[in-house]
Scaffold this motif. Sequence first.
Motif, PDB file in Angstrom:
ATOM      1  N   ARG A  98       2.168   8.951  -6.584  1.00  0.00           N
ATOM      2  CA  ARG A  98       2.507  10.358  -6.378  1.00  0.00           C
ATOM      3  C   ARG A  98       3.828  10.746  -7.038  1.00  0.00           C
ATOM      4  NH1 ARG A  98       0.846  11.014   0.080  1.00  0.00           N
ATOM      5  NH2 ARG A  98      -1.394  10.649  -0.218  1.00  0.00           N
ATOM      6  N   GLU A 151       0.825  -1.211   0.000  1.00  0.00           N
ATOM      7  CA  GLU A 151       0.000   0.000   0.000  1.00  0.00           C
ATOM      8  C   GLU A 151       0.858   1.259   0.000  1.00  0.00           C
ATOM      9  OE1 GLU A 151      -2.950   0.027   3.043  1.00  0.00           O
ATOM     10  OE2 GLU A 151      -3.816  -1.904   2.468  1.00  0.00           O
ATOM     11  N   THR A 178       1.160   3.985  -3.071  1.00  0.00           N
ATOM     12  CA  THR A 178       0.887   5.409  -2.851  1.00  0.00           C
ATOM     13  C   THR A 178       2.055   6.268  -3.320  1.00  0.00           C
ATOM     14  OG1 THR A 178      -0.546   4.924  -0.962  1.00  0.00           O
ATOM     15  CG2 THR A 178       0.354   7.146  -1.110  1.00  0.00           C
TER      16      THR A 178
END
Length: 308
Positions: free
Chosen positions: A89, A81, A85
């Motif tokens: 980004r 996770e 992320t």
Amino acid sequence: MNLPISEHINAVKTVVVPAAGMGTRFLPATKTVPKELLPVVDTPGIELIAKEAADLGATRMAIITAPNKQGILKHFDSFPELEATLEARGKTGQLEKVRAAGKLINTVPVEQDQPLGLGHAVGLAEAVLDDDEDVIAVMLPDDLVLPFGVTERMAEVRAKFGGSVLAAIEVAEDEVSNYGIFELGDIDAESEKEGIRRVVGMVEKPALADAPSHLAATGRYLLDRAIFDALRRIAPGAGGELQLTDAIALLISEGHPVHIVIHEGKRHDLGNPAGYIPAVLYFGLRHEEYGPHILRAAKEILAEFEAE
């Protein structure tokens, strides 16, 4: 993948990292965070040890942990996770940092139920070794020995003389009683010039008057597999603990060759705040991103402190 020992560049497959201690000198921080995960700038000390082990050519790191310190092993897991992320980004630099530990070396947990000494911790690692291993490396995670690479030099000494090889540093007179101190024997002039000495005995934390030298053990060992038999034959000392130095001394008494490599670099003790903070400063000043700011801040802090 379990590579045969012939495919390990320094003939070392397993590095043993004793990490079951309670970290009492760092309380209260270590109530929930193992001291081995405290960051040296932005990298936990245990990851620096894993990098050193990988650079030696080892492919397995046996981490000796206590039942309540499994978080150390988790640091080497993947974090899907978090990674997803960061990737979404575009934070590729941070993503690589997160993934770095898991790519270094295969980690194996070995649980030490009770704190019965360094010798006991090292002895537990025998269960994870393969039949083709005749030597292990032991790296104490409290010790950062700089510049990195001393274990590679130790492997060269073992290839020449056989037996076991330990790293040593010269300590000041007022520090002798804090360390295991080496008693030295004769060796050829060329080896002595290269900082290699033969060991004929070890004394654990002697009084200055009883110290056979000022050369102290410093957390890096290449130990012949015979160490496990020796550990089974020594008697526990104070507190029921098995001392690794006692097992090494037994091997020496039975004619097993033991040598030291005298390390001329630095050593940082991550095991207590007085050593940990200078280590963070040392690495911080050399950090590409943070170094300039840390240098300015350190100068300002020192100036303010001296003015007070």
